[in-house]
Design an enzyme around this catalytic site. Structure first.
Site, PDB file in Angstrom:
ATOM      1  CG  HIS A 155      -0.402   0.270   2.519  1.00  0.00           C
ATOM      2  ND1 HIS A 155      -0.216  -0.721   3.458  1.00  0.00           N
ATOM      3  CD2 HIS A 155       0.019   1.417   3.109  1.00  0.00           C
ATOM      4  CE1 HIS A 155       0.290  -0.200   4.561  1.00  0.00           C
ATOM      5  NE2 HIS A 155       0.440   1.107   4.369  1.00  0.00           N
ATOM      6  CG  ASP A 185      -0.139  -4.172   2.797  1.00  0.00           C
ATOM      7  OD1 ASP A 185       0.080  -3.575   1.722  1.00  0.00           O
ATOM      8  OD2 ASP A 185      -0.271  -3.586   3.887  1.00  0.00           O
ATOM      9  CB  SER A 294       3.074   1.818   6.184  1.00  0.00           C
ATOM     10  OG  SER A 294       1.879   1.943   6.909  1.00  0.00           O
TER      11      SER A 294
END
Length: 353
Positions: A155, A185, A294
């Site tokens: 992402h 992911d 992230s």
């Protein structure tokens, strides 16, 4: 360690007979000359036999040998313990996962400290700036090869038209996507023209236990190389995240990449995950994570990567001005590193959509 040991009552004998190997073996000048106990030769292993005086001298001769033997045994025990510690702190051992990536770990003198982990691993953590039609997203990544392979979240780079990566040294590279796996992911990108980079060591997430101390390194809100610490709060959390790039990057420029939406326990957090989503098992940690973390690293106290940070809970939604009035509350999630290692071959081959 080297220690010298001498019998307390053997100094005279040693001085008078320096050619004899063991203190207490010499009899000349000790009152035995001309007696029934002739002195043994100054060479050879002859053992005195007979009266009380000879037996006493023999016992005195054996003490240093026994003491040295005991010291040798003790040294072996200490040495074995040291070797075991070195093996633990340097990540030695057998990995049950097929793919092994070795790199920098914590030195023995700094093992078990947040400062030691930060010093050892920070050079292998990067900031990623991805630009797409949805805007600009900032995330983090982990260098796994010296020529610039970097693991991050899908992402972070989904739909990106250009990717810039900044090292801990401040040097910037352009990167290309090698492979992606939206279902996990995960993504693998590669720096252009990089060589001689410091790399991270991928550990074994199957060995992680609740309560283990961990360190997180990433670029929350674009603050490169931020270090936080905490513990593993839980294992095997079912976390659901969006696969749609528009959900991940929120249709507008966000310096920290926005609060990535996710679902847990049937509830939605940080926004709507949309209809295209995926669920994976995650490590839960109370180490502070914020937008921009992230794709960064969750690290054990040996300096081994045990997870890729992927989601965090922000207790309030974005305000009308596009900002957030609350940060991390200690609910963060990371993709276990064994998932990463099992997926590396597929990512290097282009991965899946």
């Amino acid at each position: 360690m080297t220690d010298n040991y001498r019998g307390s009552g053997d100094a005279d004998s040693t001085q008078q007979h320096p050619t004899q190997g063991f203190p207490g073996q010499g009899y000349q000048g000790q009152g035995f000359q001309g007696s029934a106990y002739p002195p043994p030769p100054s060479y050879g292993p002859t053992v005195p036999v007979g009266g009380t005086a000879a037996a006493t001298a023999h016992r005195r001769a054996r003490r240093p040998v026994a003491l040295l033997a005991a010291v040798a045994i003790a040294a072996a025990v200490v040495g074995g313990g040291t070797a075991a510690l070195v093996g633990n702190y340097t990540g030695g051992g057998t990995d049950s996962i097929g793919t092994t990536v070795s790199g920098t770990t914590v030195s023995q003198s700094s093992a078990g400290t947040v400062a030691g982990v930060a010093q050892a691993v920070s050079p292998a953590i990067v900031e990623i700036n991805a630009t797409s039609t949805s805007g600009e997203a900032t995330g983090s990544g982990v260098i796994i090869t010296s020529d610039g392979e970097i693991v991050t979240n899908n992402h972070v780079i989904a739909g990106a038209s250009s990717i810039k990566v900044q090292l801990s040294t401040g040097k910037t590279y352009t990167a290309q996507v090698v492979g992606t796996d939206a279902d996990k992911d995960l993504a693998l990108i590669k720096l252009e023209g990089a060589s001689g980079l410091k790399t991270a060591t991928l550990g074994n997430s199957d060995q992680v236990k609740v309560g283990d101390q961990v360190v997180a390194i990433g670029s929350p809100e674009g603050l490169t190389g931020t270090v936080t610490s905490g513990i593993i709060s839980a294992l095997n959390r079912d976390v659901t995240v969006a696969k749609d790039q528009d959900q991940g990057q929120q249709q507008q420029p966000q310096r920290g990449g926005g609060n990535w939406p996710f679902e847990f326990g049937g509830q939605q957090f940080n926004g709507d995950t949309g209809s295209s989503k995926t669920t994976y098992k995650a490590l839960q940690t109370d180490a502070s994570l914020n937008p921009g973390n992230s794709g960064g690293a969750l690290i054990n106290m040996n300096g081994e990567i045990i997870g890729i940070n992927s989601a965090m809970y922000a207790p309030s939604s974005a305000s009308a001005t596009g900002g957030s009035d609350a940060g991390s509350v200690g609910l963060g999630f990371a993709i276990p590193v064994n998932t990463v290692k099992s997926d590396l071959s597929a990512l290097r081959s282009g991965g899946t959509d």
